[in-house]
Design a protein around this motif. Sequence first.
Motif, short mmCIF file in Angstrom:
data_model
loop_
_atom_site.label_atom_id
_atom_site.label_comp_id
_atom_site.label_asym_id
_atom_site.label_seq_id
_atom_site.Cartn_x
_atom_site.Cartn_y
_atom_site.Cartn_z
N THR A 1 0.83 -1.21 0.00
CA THR A 1 0.00 0.00 0.00
C THR A 1 0.86 1.25 0.00
OG1 THR A 1 -1.80 -1.12 1.15
CG2 THR A 1 -1.75 1.28 1.28
N PHE A 2 1.90 1.24 0.84
CA PHE A 2 2.81 2.39 0.89
C PHE A 2 3.45 2.65 -0.48
CE2 PHE A 2 7.37 3.44 1.12
CZ PHE A 2 7.29 4.75 1.58
N VAL A 3 3.96 1.59 -1.10
CA VAL A 3 4.69 1.75 -2.36
C VAL A 3 3.75 2.19 -3.48
CG1 VAL A 3 6.06 0.58 -4.13
CG2 VAL A 3 6.50 0.13 -1.70
N TYR A 4 2.60 1.54 -3.62
CA TYR A 4 1.68 1.88 -4.70
C TYR A 4 1.08 3.28 -4.51
CZ TYR A 4 1.79 -2.66 -7.02
OH TYR A 4 2.19 -3.78 -7.72
N ASN A 5 0.81 3.67 -3.27
CA ASN A 5 0.33 5.04 -3.03
C ASN A 5 1.39 6.06 -3.42
OD1 ASN A 5 -2.14 4.21 -2.09
ND2 ASN A 5 -1.63 4.43 0.08
N LEU A 6 2.63 5.75 -3.13
CA LEU A 6 3.73 6.65 -3.48
C LEU A 6 3.83 6.80 -5.00
CD1 LEU A 6 6.09 8.25 -2.24
CD2 LEU A 6 7.47 6.19 -2.44
N ILE A 7 3.71 5.70 -5.71
CA ILE A 7 3.76 5.75 -7.18
C ILE A 7 2.60 6.57 -7.72
CG2 ILE A 7 3.59 4.36 -9.28
CD1 ILE A 7 5.00 2.11 -7.71
N ALA A 8 1.40 6.34 -7.19
CA ALA A 8 0.21 7.05 -7.67
C ALA A 8 0.33 8.55 -7.43
CB ALA A 8 -1.04 6.50 -6.98
N ASP B 1 15.07 11.75 -7.47
CA ASP B 1 15.34 10.52 -6.77
C ASP B 1 15.16 9.32 -7.70
OD1 ASP B 1 12.64 10.36 -7.08
OD2 ASP B 1 12.15 10.64 -4.97
N VAL B 2 15.32 8.12 -7.15
CA VAL B 2 15.22 6.90 -7.95
C VAL B 2 13.81 6.74 -8.51
CG1 VAL B 2 15.36 4.38 -7.90
CG2 VAL B 2 17.06 5.74 -6.69
N LEU B 3 12.82 7.03 -7.70
CA LEU B 3 11.44 6.87 -8.15
C LEU B 3 11.15 7.76 -9.36
CD1 LEU B 3 8.68 5.63 -7.87
CD2 LEU B 3 8.13 7.33 -6.11
N SER B 4 11.60 9.00 -9.32
CA SER B 4 11.40 9.89 -10.46
C SER B 4 12.04 9.32 -11.72
CB SER B 4 12.00 11.27 -10.15
OG SER B 4 11.34 11.88 -9.07
N MET B 5 13.22 8.75 -11.56
CA MET B 5 13.92 8.20 -12.71
C MET B 5 13.16 7.00 -13.28
SD MET B 5 17.65 6.42 -12.80
CE MET B 5 16.91 5.04 -11.93
N LEU B 6 12.65 6.14 -12.42
CA LEU B 6 11.92 4.97 -12.89
C LEU B 6 10.62 5.36 -13.58
CD1 LEU B 6 12.38 2.50 -9.89
CD2 LEU B 6 13.61 2.53 -12.06
N LEU B 7 9.96 6.37 -13.05
CA LEU B 7 8.72 6.82 -13.67
C LEU B 7 8.96 7.40 -15.05
CD1 LEU B 7 6.99 8.42 -10.56
CD2 LEU B 7 6.13 6.48 -11.87
N ALA B 8 10.12 7.98 -15.25
CA ALA B 8 10.42 8.60 -16.54
C ALA B 8 11.03 7.64 -17.54
CB ALA B 8 11.37 9.78 -16.33
N ALA B 9 11.43 6.45 -17.06
CA ALA B 9 12.15 5.52 -17.93
C ALA B 9 11.22 4.89 -18.95
CB ALA B 9 12.81 4.44 -17.08
N GLN B 10 11.78 4.60 -20.11
CA GLN B 10 11.06 3.90 -21.16
C GLN B 10 11.63 2.49 -21.28
OE1 GLN B 10 8.46 5.30 -23.04
NE2 GLN B 10 8.66 6.82 -21.43
N SER C 1 5.54 -0.14 -16.03
CA SER C 1 4.26 -0.31 -15.33
C SER C 1 4.43 -0.04 -13.85
CB SER C 1 3.74 -1.74 -15.53
OG SER C 1 4.57 -2.66 -14.85
N ASP C 2 3.30 0.19 -13.19
CA ASP C 2 3.34 0.37 -11.74
C ASP C 2 3.93 -0.86 -11.05
OD1 ASP C 2 2.21 2.82 -12.12
OD2 ASP C 2 0.35 2.41 -11.03
N LYS C 3 3.62 -2.03 -11.58
CA LYS C 3 4.14 -3.26 -10.98
C LYS C 3 5.66 -3.33 -11.09
CE LYS C 3 4.02 -7.63 -9.50
NZ LYS C 3 5.37 -8.11 -9.79
N GLN C 4 6.21 -2.97 -12.24
CA GLN C 4 7.66 -2.99 -12.39
C GLN C 4 8.33 -1.99 -11.44
OE1 GLN C 4 7.44 -2.21 -16.63
NE2 GLN C 4 8.52 -4.12 -17.06
N ILE C 5 7.77 -0.80 -11.37
CA ILE C 5 8.33 0.22 -10.47
C ILE C 5 8.20 -0.23 -9.02
CG2 ILE C 5 8.08 2.59 -9.67
CD1 ILE C 5 7.19 3.29 -12.53
#
Length: 456
Positions: A209-216, A227-236, A244-248
């Motif tokens: 829940t913590f991780v998926y809420n953070l992604i959303a 940060d790392v999350l920003s980089m993953l969200l921007a990655a192709q 996908s949210d699952k991969q991140i």
Amino acid sequence: MSTAATSLPPGPKGLPFIGSLLDFQRRPLQFFRDLERTYGGMATAMVGKRPVLFCFRPEHIRYFLVENPRNFIKPGTATGAGLKLFLGDGLLTIDGEQHRQQRRLVQPAFHKHRVDSYAATMTRYAQETIEAWRPGSVVNMASEMQYLTLRIITKTLFDVDSIEQTRQLGHAFDVVISNGPQRSAIMGRLIPSFSAQREREEGARTIDTFVYNLIAQRRKTGQDTGDVLSMLLAAQKNEAGAMSDKQIHDHVLTFVAAGHETAQNTLSWTLYLLSQHPHVRAKLLAELQTVLGGRLPTLDDLPALPYLEAVINEAWRFYPPAWRQARIAIEDFELDGYHIPAHTITILSQWVVHNLPDVWGDPENFRPERWDKQSGQTIPQGAYFPFGLGPRICIGMPFAQLETRLLLATIFQRFVPQLAPGARVVFQPLVTLRPRYGMPMRLDANDMLIPALQKV
């Protein structure tokens, strides 16, 4: 490939039907060392109905992890066993081309300049932690270090700093890790633990829940915090579009779990070792006093603190956080005159290899001086691998090296922790080597350094 008949090195006979399963599960640390002392560099033990190969020489570590890594996968990466049930498809649990691709994608987040930028945050959070400590009191250092390292990892990698969330996550990780994986990667089948099942599932849900809420939240705002999350969200991902949210989720969860688990155990065991070896502690305190004079450490101070680095290296040798690794052969292979069939599980153990007398001379002694380049100690490749070796060496190793040095130096500016009288120090060899009953330590004031620190 040779046409030689399949052969395996000798090992214990074990019990009918289950072989050495009970020893493997109940006392693995002693079992591993007994195998090496009895059978030498290689041994085979039946774990249930399956033969498991144990390799204990530095040249074996090189063979599996450095020279032929593509012929071996980690147990559970294909079947969903062990850590994969919890971490999903993160770097710890994927193999082959998928691992190589994902590691290239994530690697920039752990380049030296980015890791170094976290130093001030690490020191600040460590200072805030010890500000709440009182001289003469007893704290569970394992819990204290878990909270501190989890707070650091969530802030530096994901820009989250919530004390309430950190404590909830710490409890959830404890529940999930302490109750173990739901499936045995060695046995390849479920091992019942019904009494802990519900609590483990609740812990996993809290983390998810913590991780998926953070992604959303981050997707909604579109904010790039560097940060790392920003980089993953921007990655192709090639032509398939954004990750996908699952991969991140799986990458984020892996970084948080591995990042704080390794560091908290390193710090707990290092403080314990220093409390048991006052001559080593005195030498370390002298170095810290000379270089820091009571002030908080900075990134620029670390090159001037070689004994601090040596102490941590020796602690990783003595009590390695990751105490064993396993691999499954994709194809037949030959090693030391044996023809090993495909699908054989092999276990490599830091716990054993880090303590080989013919390599280390006096492995039973906690002696940081062995890491001095002038000591004459020769350490062959494969003899020391607290973070693994080869293409799968832990991507977070530079982060852990920086964090442990800064946190230990900060703690010793105010306190000299000592093992509390009557404390039970017992190994709990799970995914990592944990202290089963925590690490109760009395906080003695470092009176010599306090005045200087208070002037900063």
